[in-house]
Structures are given as structure tokens and as C-alpha cells.
Write an enzyme that holds these catalytic residues in place. Structure first.
Site, mmCIF file in Angstrom:
data_model
loop_
_atom_site.group_PDB
_atom_site.id
_atom_site.type_symbol
_atom_site.label_atom_id
_atom_site.label_comp_id
_atom_site.label_asym_id
_atom_site.label_seq_id
_atom_site.Cartn_x
_atom_site.Cartn_y
_atom_site.Cartn_z
ATOM 1 N N THR A 94 22.665 -19.388 -2.341
ATOM 2 C CA THR A 94 23.324 -18.558 -3.355
ATOM 3 C C THR A 94 22.947 -17.082 -3.216
ATOM 4 O OG1 THR A 94 21.554 -19.086 -4.901
ATOM 5 C CG2 THR A 94 23.520 -20.425 -5.018
ATOM 6 N N THR A 95 21.697 -16.823 -2.836
ATOM 7 C CA THR A 95 21.297 -15.423 -2.652
ATOM 8 C C THR A 95 22.025 -14.856 -1.440
ATOM 9 O OG1 THR A 95 19.128 -16.104 -3.425
ATOM 10 C CG2 THR A 95 19.298 -13.907 -2.502
ATOM 11 N N ASP A 386 18.401 -27.860 -4.873
ATOM 12 C CA ASP A 386 18.800 -27.189 -3.630
ATOM 13 C C ASP A 386 18.627 -28.146 -2.473
ATOM 14 O OD1 ASP A 386 19.149 -24.918 -5.104
ATOM 15 O OD2 ASP A 386 17.659 -23.698 -4.063
HETATM 16 P P1 ADP Z 1 19.281 -18.645 -0.693
HETATM 17 O O1 ADP Z 1 19.476 -18.579 -2.177
HETATM 18 O O2 ADP Z 1 20.320 -17.845 0.019
HETATM 19 O O3 ADP Z 1 19.139 -20.028 -0.188
HETATM 20 P P2 ADP Z 1 16.485 -18.392 -0.120
HETATM 21 O O4 ADP Z 1 15.544 -17.533 -0.873
HETATM 22 O O5 ADP Z 1 16.393 -19.850 -0.293
HETATM 23 O O6 ADP Z 1 17.936 -17.868 -0.426
HETATM 24 O O7 ADP Z 1 16.307 -18.020 1.414
HETATM 25 C C1 ADP Z 1 17.061 -18.618 2.416
HETATM 26 C C2 ADP Z 1 16.793 -17.954 3.755
HETATM 27 O O8 ADP Z 1 15.414 -18.127 4.131
HETATM 28 C C3 ADP Z 1 17.609 -18.590 4.852
HETATM 29 O O9 ADP Z 1 18.192 -17.586 5.647
HETATM 30 C C4 ADP Z 1 16.597 -19.405 5.628
HETATM 31 O O10 ADP Z 1 16.932 -19.554 6.988
HETATM 32 C C5 ADP Z 1 15.364 -18.566 5.465
HETATM 33 N N1 ADP Z 1 14.125 -19.304 5.700
HETATM 34 C C6 ADP Z 1 13.689 -20.440 5.127
HETATM 35 N N2 ADP Z 1 12.484 -20.814 5.604
HETATM 36 C C7 ADP Z 1 12.139 -19.888 6.531
HETATM 37 C C8 ADP Z 1 10.998 -19.682 7.390
HETATM 38 N N3 ADP Z 1 9.992 -20.520 7.390
HETATM 39 N N4 ADP Z 1 11.011 -18.607 8.195
HETATM 40 C C9 ADP Z 1 12.039 -17.751 8.200
HETATM 41 N N5 ADP Z 1 13.125 -17.869 7.423
HETATM 42 C C10 ADP Z 1 13.184 -18.922 6.597
HETATM 43 MG MG MG Z 2 17.657 -21.395 -0.541
#
Ligand code: ADP
Ligand code: MG
Length: 534
Positions: A94-95, A386
Site C-alpha cells: 500500500t505504501t 499483509d
Molecule cells: P508496502 O506498504 O508498500 O508493502 P513496506 O513498508 O511493507 O511497504 O515495504 C515494502 C518494501 O520493502 C518492498 O519494496 C520490499 O521489497 C522491501 N523489503 C522488504 N524486506 C526487505 C529487506 N530485507 N531488504 C530490502 N528490502 C526489503
Molecule cells: Mg508491506
């Protein structure tokens, strides 16, 4: 006749036209993206939202933040809507979707400054979005429903950086097991999984129960605590005496009359409970109240009963146990009963719960979240939802992609190559689209305190040399093959985010006239002031 003024709209209408309308909308949308940006990724921060009634929500979830913010600006509201759509379609991302839409609009401004017409930009964006879908189809990884390891990694990626992270291995196991149990024929109905919350124990005690858990205790201590081979009555009418204060007026002049009245009421209750007993039921779930006398009779009959069970839970119970919700005493018969192997009351902390296990329908599942405070439990619930969303989406499509910005970098690279085949102006739009996608890896870096330009440069060079899974691994802050680092996301997160972000950006771009009627002042109230332009 000719000199009469033509009145189209009432005088008190507010109107912004042309460039002003466009820039105002773009600014509002960008502000929304700017607002959620700091929460992106595992190193993103949380936000504390305080409602007018002083209720506090602490979260890192884009859709929740935007919903709680009560945004009023019409264009900004459209951004909130795409976050909601993302949430309902995929459950995660969502972000990201809001950030991409905001960046598409910000980049569009650059093109507008070069006097490129909004419809050309919109067309270029649409072409780019379609190309992205094509590339995604080509490079996504196919997984089979038995790839539990990958499914768990997808579940964990969705929880990284949230309060759930400390127990993410365990949660991932719960989530994958739960989703796989309800997965059938490429379909998953997440409504089959009930989420219940218990304050007291630690989040590591969170459990998956095969069956239904109600946050209800048995109504009387004299009832059995455990019922084997449960035969369950589901009723949505009260088992109580009519309340004479509210319902009716009776005039009584002698003690005998009063006694007579009470006897009559007692007889009614007795008959009700007799009817229940005749069905051979040993458990009653009642959507309404059960009064003391009915409780006494039920206890005497050795029947386990809960009252004021929520309608949604009654429906879940019906589905799980195969019972029917009976609304009328005369319809009550043994053929309407539900079945379960075991019904029991279990205490967690100060609260008692009713567990209904071994249901007829094996798809009935409950995740019982334990946690120290309500805020933690709520945030864990959001992370679990999620995670449930991404696992079910990965199962449904059978496709996943590398996270950590890797997929965005690869899409951007291929888009730029593709753009070279287009005419000048569209090519510029496709390039801006590509750089909007790079906003994800650069923000992941920025939020982790790394230099976004350095990170982007290194990522670009790796992708140019054919390393299509190169992403930013924020477990060790290295740029490397993120598939090997097990940072994996569902394909649907990306396809959904790209299509919604493009749609909303194009819609906002095409608006050149905002007309707000005075009755809806709020529509304009939320508009940023023109002085806020930089
Ligand atoms: P959203 O609401 O968009 O899901 P999040 O705060 O959950 O936002 O962040 C999602 C992003 O974080 C994605 O682009 C995902 O690939 C990235 N991500 C998740 N875990 C890791 C990690 N260990 N290292 C780098 N990026 C990560
Ligand atoms: Mg997320």
C-alpha cells in the site's frame, strides 16, 4: 435577451481552472506520497495517529495511515483509494502504490514544464505500464503450491520491519499453513481464517487453531468446561424472560397475580430449554442474551452455552460446524444442529475463550494473536493480514518476484531500452515512468540511512551487466542477489501497484478544471495553498 447574463452555476461555487487546477491536484497527490514515504521498507519508521477522541493507532501500514488521516482534498482522496484497492486486492504494497503514483505525477510536472500536453504524458505512462506487465510476465518466477520454503519467505518479507518481525519465522509458518489449508482450485477465501485477539501473553504465543475460537466464556460456572462430540445449537433469539419494564406494562394488584405472571414466564423459558434438550444438543451459541433462569436450566442439563455471540461469528460457526442459525423456536430440531469434536473453555490471562475444534468443515481456522497491549496486537494483526494476503496471492498466481527494489530496477532498465523505439515525447514519458519506479529502491536506501544516489548507481550498473536480481538487502545493507537473500514478493503486488498508480496519475493529469459546490466546502478546504509550491 442578448444582454441577459448567462448563469451556469451558483455564485458561491469555487472553481480552479487550467494549470492551477492541475498543479494543485499534483501537489496534493505528491504530499500524500511524501507523507507515507518514511514508512517504506524494513527500516521505515512508524506513525502515531491520534483520533479526535484521543484513540491512538501506531502503524507502519500505508493504507491504515491514510485512512486514519481523514484526508479531504479530492485528488489526495484518490490516492487513498488506490491504497485501499491495493489492500483489498493483494493485502500488501500500500505504501509503494501511493509512492509510485506520487512520483509519476511529480515527474509529469517536469514534462508539463517542457510544454508536453497531459494527454501525451498519460499515453506514454499507459504504454509504459503495459510494457511493465509484459516484462513482469516474462521475468516473474514460477512457484508450485508445494514450495513452502518460498511461500514462507514471501510471508516473512511482508513482515520485515514491522512489530511482527521478532517472531516472523513462527508467524510465517502459521500463515503458510493456514492459507494452504484453505487453498483449493486456485482459490483462497481469506474470510475462512478468523483472527481473534488475546491480551496478556507474549506475541510468540500466537497460535493457529484448526476450528473456531470465540472471545466468549461459558455463561455459567456450573456448565461443563469441556464437551466432547459437541452437538451445537445456533440461535439468534434471546433465551430470556421478556423484560416487563421495556416491553409491556402489566398491572398487578395482588401477590398471587405477580406469582402467576412469573410462573407463566418461567414456563415459557422452561419450554424453550426443553426444546433445546429434545434436540440432544450439548452446546448452545446464542446471538442474544441468556438470562439467569435459562442459564440455571441449561447448566442443570449439562449444556455449555455462550451468549451475545457476534453475528459474524454465528455465520462462521454455521459454516464451520454445518449447523443452521435458527431464528424461531418452532424451527429448532436436531437436523439443524452443527457438529464439532470438542468444545472447551480456555483461559488466557484474565479472559476466557471458547474453542470449537474438529469442525465438520476443515477450512475453519482461527489465528489467535497474543500480545501485551492492544496497540501491539493491532499492529501484529495488520502485519499478519499483509502476510496472509501475499501468501494467498502467490499461491493463486503461482508467481513471485525479487524484492528490495530489484524488480523495480529491472523494469526501469528494460523500459528505458523499450522507450528508444518510441517517438520523442512518448519516450520522455516512458523515461519518467522508469525513474518513478526507481523511487522505491532509492527510498528503501534513504530510510535505512544509506546514500540513495550511490545505491541507485550501483544497482543500475549491476542490472546493466545482466544481474537482474540485484537489489538492496537491508539485512546486511549490501547490494546483492536478493533472491538468494530470500527477499521475495508476490508478482501481484507489482502488477496491481503499477496499474493502479498509472490509472490514478493519468486521471489526475487529465483534470484541468475543479468545480466545488459550496455545500461541499470540505472538498476545497483540504486543498493546499498555491504558496506551497516550491
Ligand atoms: P508496502 O506498504 O508498500 O508493502 P513496506 O513498508 O511493507 O511497504 O515495504 C515494502 C518494501 O520493502 C518492498 O519494496 C520490499 O521489497 C522491501 N523489503 C522488504 N524486506 C526487505 C529487506 N530485507 N531488504 C530490502 N528490502 C526489503
Ligand atoms: Mg508491506
Amino acid at each position: 435577451m442578448a444582454d441577459k447574463p448567462v448563469v451556469l452555476m451558483p455564485e458561491d461555487i469555487q472553481r480552479i481552472m487550467g494549470k492551477d487546477a492541475q498543479r494543485n491536484n499534483i501537489l496534493a497527490a505528491r504530499m500524500v506520497a511524501e507523507m507515507v514515504k518514511t514508512t517504506l521498507g524494513p527500516k521505515g519508521m512508524d506513525k502515531m495517529l491520534v483520533s479526535p477522541t484521543n484513540e491512538i493507532v501506531i502503524t507502519n501500514d500505508g493504507a491504515t495511515i491514510l485512512e486514519e488521516m481523514q484526508i479531504e482534498h479530492p485528488a489526495a482522496k484518490m490516492m487513498v483509494d488506490i491504497a485501499k484497492t491495493q489492500d483489498s486486492e493483494v493485502g500488501d504494497g500500500t505504501t509503494s502504490v501511493v509512492m509510485i503514483a506520487g512520483k509519476l505525477l511529480e515527474n509529469a510536472e517536469r514534462l508539463l514544464d517542457k510544454k508536453i500536453h497531459p494527454t501525451i504524458i498519460a499515453k506514454g505512462y499507459k504504454i509504459a505500464a503495459e510494457k511493465c506487465q509484459e516484462i513482469l510476465n516474462e521475468i516473474a518466477l514460477r512457484i508450485s503450491p508445494d514450495d513452502d520454503l518460498i511461500l514462507k519467505q514471501v510471508a516473512m518479507t511482508a513482515m520485515t520491519g514491522k512489530s511482527a518481525e521478532g517472531s516472523k519465522e513462527k508467524f510465517a509458518e502459521i500463515v503458510v499453513k493456514a492459507v494452504k489449508q484453505i487453498y483449493h482450485d486456485k482459490k483462497v477465501d481469506l474470510n475462512d481464517i478468523k483472527i481473534e485477539k488475546s491480551k496478556g501473553e507474549g506475541i510468540a504465543d500466537t497460535e493457529l487453531i484448526s476450528g473456531i475460537v470465540l472471545d466468549k466464556e461459558k455463561v455459567s460456572n456450573d456448565m461443563p468446561t469441556v464437551v466432547n462430540s459437541a452437538k451445537i445449537v445456533l440461535i439468534d433469539f434471546p433465551l430470556e424472560l421478556k423484560n416487563p419494564e421495556i416491553d409491556t406494562k402489566i398491572s398487578i394488584s395482588t401477590p398471587e397475580q405477580l406469582q402467576g405472571f412469573l410462573n407463566q414466564e418461567e414456563r415459557t423459558i422452561k419450554e424453550m430449554i426443553m426444546k433445546v434438550k429434545e434436540t440432544n444438543a450439548n452446546v448452545v451459541f446464542c446471538q442474544k442474551g441468556i438470562d439467569d433462569f435459562a442459564q440455571y436450566l441449561l447448566s442443570k442439563a449439562g449444556i455449555y452455552a455462550c451468549r451475545r455471540v457476534a453475528r459474524s461469528d454465528m455465520e462462521k460457526l454455521a459454516k464451520a460446524t454445518g449447523g443452521k442459525i435458527v431464528s424461531n423456536l418452532s424451527e429448532l430440531s436436531s437436523s439443524e444442529l452443527g457438529n464439532a469434536e470438542l468444545v472447551e473453555e480456555i483461559k488466557h490471562g484474565n479472559d476466557s475463550f471458547t474453542y470449537i475444534r474438529g469442525c465438520r468443515n476443515p477450512k475453519a481456522l482461527t489465528i489467535l494473536i497474543h500480545g501485551g497491549t492492544g496497540h501491539i496486537i493491532d499492529e501484529i494483526e495488520r502485519a499478519l493480514r499483509d502476510s496472509l494476503g501475499v501468501v494467498s496471492s502467490s499461491l493463486k498466481t503461482g508467481l513471485v518476484v525479487p524484492g528490495g527494489g530489484a524488480i523495480e530496477m529491472e523494469l526501469a532498465r528494460r523500459l528505458r531500452i523499450f522507450g528508444q523505439s518510441l517517438s520523442g515525447r512518448e519516450q520522455l514519458a516512458v523515461e519518467e515512468f522508469a525513474s518513478a519506479l526507481e523511487f522505491i529502491p532509492s527510498t528503501l536506501a534513504e530510510n535505512a540511512g544509506l546514500d540513495p544516489i550511490d545505491v541507485l548507481t550501483e544497482l543500475k550498473s549491476k542490472h546493466d551487466s545482466g544481474d537482474k536480481n540485484a537489489g538492496l538487502n537491508l539485512f546486511n545493507n549490501k547490494i546483492e542477489n536478493v533472491l538468494e537473500a530470500r527477499i521475495i514478493e508476490p508478482y501481484k503486488i507489482k502488477t496491481q501497484a503499477i496499474s493502479s498508480a498509472t490509472e490514478v496519475a493519468n486521471m489526475i493529469l487529465r483534470i484541468d478544471d475543479v468545480i466545488a459546490s459550496s455545500g461541499k466546502k470540505s472538498g476545497m478546504k483540504g486543498m493546499p495553498q498555491m504558496s506551497e509550491f516550491d
